[in-house]
Design a protein around this motif. Structure first.
Motif, PDB file in Angstrom:
ATOM      1  N   GLU A 127      -1.951   6.484   3.834  1.00  9.96           N
ATOM      2  CA  GLU A 127      -2.705   5.737   4.425  1.00  9.96           C
ATOM      3  C   GLU A 127      -3.698   6.270   5.384  1.00  9.96           C
ATOM      4  O   GLU A 127      -3.359   6.957   6.507  1.00  9.96           O
ATOM      5  N   SER A 128      -5.051   6.316   5.198  1.00 10.25           N
ATOM      6  CA  SER A 128      -6.083   6.936   5.918  1.00 10.25           C
ATOM      7  C   SER A 128      -6.799   5.901   6.727  1.00 10.25           C
ATOM      8  O   SER A 128      -7.568   6.348   7.420  1.00 10.25           O
ATOM      9  N   ASP A 129      -6.508   4.677   6.582  1.00  6.43           N
ATOM     10  CA  ASP A 129      -7.134   3.531   7.544  1.00  6.43           C
ATOM     11  C   ASP A 129      -6.530   3.562   8.746  1.00  6.43           C
ATOM     12  O   ASP A 129      -5.419   2.943   9.094  1.00  6.43           O
ATOM     13  N   GLU A 130      -7.258   4.576   9.578  1.00  2.37           N
ATOM     14  CA  GLU A 130      -6.470   4.715  11.068  1.00  2.37           C
ATOM     15  C   GLU A 130      -6.694   3.295  11.819  1.00  2.37           C
ATOM     16  O   GLU A 130      -5.970   2.967  12.541  1.00  2.37           O
ATOM     17  N   SER A 131      -7.744   2.486  11.776  1.00  2.00           N
ATOM     18  CA  SER A 131      -8.036   1.179  12.422  1.00  2.00           C
ATOM     19  C   SER A 131      -6.621   0.231  11.756  1.00  2.00           C
ATOM     20  O   SER A 131      -6.099  -0.401  12.896  1.00  2.00           O
ATOM     21  N   LEU A 132      -6.504   0.328  10.532  1.00  2.00           N
ATOM     22  CA  LEU A 132      -5.195  -0.500  10.054  1.00  2.00           C
ATOM     23  C   LEU A 132      -3.973  -0.006  10.650  1.00  2.00           C
ATOM     24  O   LEU A 132      -3.279  -1.311  11.121  1.00  2.00           O
ATOM     25  N   LYS A 133      -3.932   1.142  10.657  1.00  6.45           N
ATOM     26  CA  LYS A 133      -2.588   1.572  11.149  1.00  6.45           C
ATOM     27  C   LYS A 133      -2.381   1.126  12.772  1.00  6.45           C
ATOM     28  O   LYS A 133      -1.061   0.751  13.346  1.00  6.45           O
ATOM     29  N   ASP A 134      -3.566   1.150  13.334  1.00  6.87           N
ATOM     30  CA  ASP A 134      -3.534   0.743  14.775  1.00  6.87           C
ATOM     31  C   ASP A 134      -3.256  -0.760  15.068  1.00  6.87           C
ATOM     32  O   ASP A 134      -2.563  -1.080  16.012  1.00  6.87           O
ATOM     33  N   GLN A 135      -3.674  -1.506  14.259  1.00  8.88           N
ATOM     34  CA  GLN A 135      -3.725  -2.917  14.088  1.00  8.88           C
ATOM     35  C   GLN A 135      -2.241  -3.200  14.047  1.00  8.88           C
ATOM     36  O   GLN A 135      -1.543  -4.172  14.712  1.00  8.88           O
TER      37      GLN A 135
ATOM     38  N   ARG B 108       0.733  -1.285   0.008  1.00 10.14           N
ATOM     39  CA  ARG B 108      -0.127   0.124  -0.006  1.00 10.14           C
ATOM     40  C   ARG B 108       0.787   1.351  -0.001  1.00 10.14           C
ATOM     41  O   ARG B 108       1.627   1.363   1.005  1.00 10.14           O
TER      42      ARG B 108
ATOM     43  N   VAL C  63       1.306  -3.427   4.539  1.00  9.41           N
ATOM     44  CA  VAL C  63       1.411  -1.828   5.071  1.00  9.41           C
ATOM     45  C   VAL C  63       2.793  -1.632   5.369  1.00  9.41           C
ATOM     46  O   VAL C  63       3.350  -2.261   6.447  1.00  9.41           O
TER      47      VAL C  63
ATOM     48  N   LYS D 285      -4.421 -12.007   3.454  1.00 11.76           N
ATOM     49  CA  LYS D 285      -4.459 -10.571   2.627  1.00 11.76           C
ATOM     50  C   LYS D 285      -3.339 -10.592   1.928  1.00 11.76           C
ATOM     51  O   LYS D 285      -2.029 -11.238   2.149  1.00 11.76           O
TER      52      LYS D 285
END
Length: 179
Positions: free
Chosen positions: A123-131, A5, A104, A100
């Motif tokens: 990278e706008s997916d904050e949940s993914l960054k947190d994970q 990504r 990232v 997947k």
């Protein structure tokens, strides 16, 4: 082969490691856009998750010594020295969730010993960054006492000191050496 990504993958190295549903591997890459500001600092981890070996480095702002000492044990690779002033560690990683085909990318780096992660500004997916951050820090915290000794000196321009970071006999340290 997985896609990455918001970055161009250059190389992967070391040994991949798995934690919390992610496989994480050291990597060289270039973000398509610039990177965002650092986030997901190790110091933000809930205190109940902090092992005794890490309490002093966190309290005294040199946790990079612990992080730098953990990476060889986890990924079977020794981080290269940086040429960035006031920085001990600047290392890329790619994390891919199980099942997947997309990774990232993120940097793990420090500034004055404080360690955090940096993702692409795209990278706008904050949940993914947190994970990803939780998986990365959780992986390093899984066996917190298994550390590789090292010794790195970092110039501190303008302060007339050299910052001496390291790990000796399993104990992370920071010493200031007058220039």
């Amino acid at each position: 082969m997985i896609s990455i990504r918001h970055a161009t993958l250059i190389n992967v190295y070391g040994t991949p490691a798995k934690h919390a549903g992610f496989t994480i591997v050291p990597a060289d890459f270039e973000f398509v856009a610039s990177c965002s500001s650092s986030s997901h600092a190790l110091a933000e981890i809930p205190s109940q998750l902090i092992p005794p070996i890490l309490k002093n480095p966190l309290t005294n702002h040199f946790e990079v010594a612990w992080v730098r000492a953990r990476i060889p044990s986890v990924f079977k690779i020794t981080p290269d020295p940086t040429e960035i002033e006031k920085t001990v560690l600047f290392m890329g990683f790619v994390a891919a969730a199980e099942n997947k085909m997309e990774g990232v990318p993120f940097w793990c780096s420090d500034y004055y010993g404080r360690t955090s992660l940096t993702f692409s500004e795209e990278e706008s997916d904050e949940s993914l960054k947190d994970q990803v951050a939780n998986a990365y820090w959780g992986l390093l915290l899984a066996e917190p006492e298994i550390l590789q000794d090292f010794d790195v000196k970092v110039m501190h321009m303008g302060a007339n000191v050299t910052l001496h970071f390291g790990c000796e006999d399993g104990e992370p340290f920071l010493r200031e050496i007058p220039d």
